[in-house]
Design an enzyme around this catalytic site. Structure first.
Site, PDB file in Angstrom:
ATOM      1  N   SER A  95     -16.302  -2.914   8.030  1.00 52.68           N
ATOM      2  CA  SER A  95     -16.042  -1.540   7.600  1.00 52.68           C
ATOM      3  C   SER A  95     -16.445  -0.608   8.730  1.00 52.68           C
ATOM      4  CB  SER A  95     -16.872  -1.237   6.344  1.00 52.68           C
ATOM      5  OG  SER A  95     -16.902   0.148   6.063  1.00 52.68           O
ATOM      6  N   TYR A 111     -25.313  -1.089   2.321  1.00 53.07           N
ATOM      7  CA  TYR A 111     -23.927  -1.435   2.641  1.00 53.07           C
ATOM      8  C   TYR A 111     -23.710  -1.465   4.145  1.00 53.07           C
ATOM      9  CZ  TYR A 111     -18.818  -1.407   2.391  1.00 53.07           C
ATOM     10  OH  TYR A 111     -17.480  -1.725   2.536  1.00 53.07           O
TER      11      TYR A 111
END
Length: 239
Positions: A142, A155
């Site tokens: 990501s 995350y």
């Protein structure tokens, strides 16, 4: 360009989102699919779509954070399809909140799924690739793996780890003609992201799962002598 017809592809998180869209795109290219998702019920929708295409596919329910479940799932899929030519590590979770608010269990959930899930799946399926002396591994990270933001410490930590792990693995398996690529997309309109964003934004201005799927297909079609190590995918004008 390489043909993907008959290629055996393992996809985690393969029932919806990026994983589901990639499964559909690869099925249209003639690839044979082994899909892993958390529950049998999650495959209900994609089974019909793949059947309509005439795809060859098999499914297995497993929590990728649990090593034994992953080993059993990969063994089942290999028994049905044969050893894999491609691994697409897409399964992931996001838990958000300030650093001090996130619990130890929340940290473990994110790291066990997003990092150890890739470890478990890759270790289970990689020996077959090494035996064939060729293959592809695509790990979905990501933009949060390139830049931390407020409220995303767990995350971001997991996605940074995916990039570092992919880099090291790539150096190890290049001698086996195995290509390791990592994708770092910005916001993609999926079930995972939909609940964490403003209701007043236009979802059509953000990347769709099908866009990422199309790019993955193009990566896999590159001649075996060449690969793209890292890819940043951005929405053109999401503002």
């Amino acid at each position: 360009m390489q043909s993907l017809k008959g290629k055996k592809v393992l996809i985690t998180g393969g029932s919806r989102g990026i994983g589901g869209a990639t499964a559909i795109a690869l099925a249209k290219e003639g690839a044979e699919l082994g899909l892993i998702a958390r529950s049998e019920e999650s495959f209900d929708s994609i089974r019909g779509e793949l059947t309509e295409i005439g795809a060859v596919f098999a499914v297995a329910a497993a929590d990728v954070s649990r090593e034994t479940m992953v080993q059993q799932a990969v063994t089942k899929l290999e028994q049905e399809l044969g050893s894999f030519d491609v691994i697409i590590n897409n399964a992931g979770v996001g838990v958000y909140g300030s650093f001090m608010e996130l619990t130890t269990d929340e940290w473990r959930k994110v790291l066990d799924t997003n990092v150890m899930g890739i470890v478990h799946v890759t270790k289970a399926a990689l020996p077959g690739m090494i035996e064939k002396n060729r293959g592809d591994i695509i790990n979905i990270s990501s933009m949060s793996g390139l830049k931390g933001t407020e409220g995303s410490s767990a995350y971001s930590a997991s996605k940074f780890a995916v990039i570092g792990m992919s880099e090291s693995l790539m150096q190890e398996v290049r001698r086996n003609n195995i290509r390791v690529s990592v994708l770092t997309p910005s916001l993609v309109e999926t079930d995972l992201t939909r609940g964490n964003n403003s209701n007043d934004r236009n979802p059509e201005k953000f990347m769709q799962a099908e866009d990422v799927a199309e790019y993955i297909v193009s990566l896999l079609k590159l001649e075996q002598r060449t690969f793209i190590k890292t890819s940043q995918l951005w929405g053109t004008n999401p503002f």
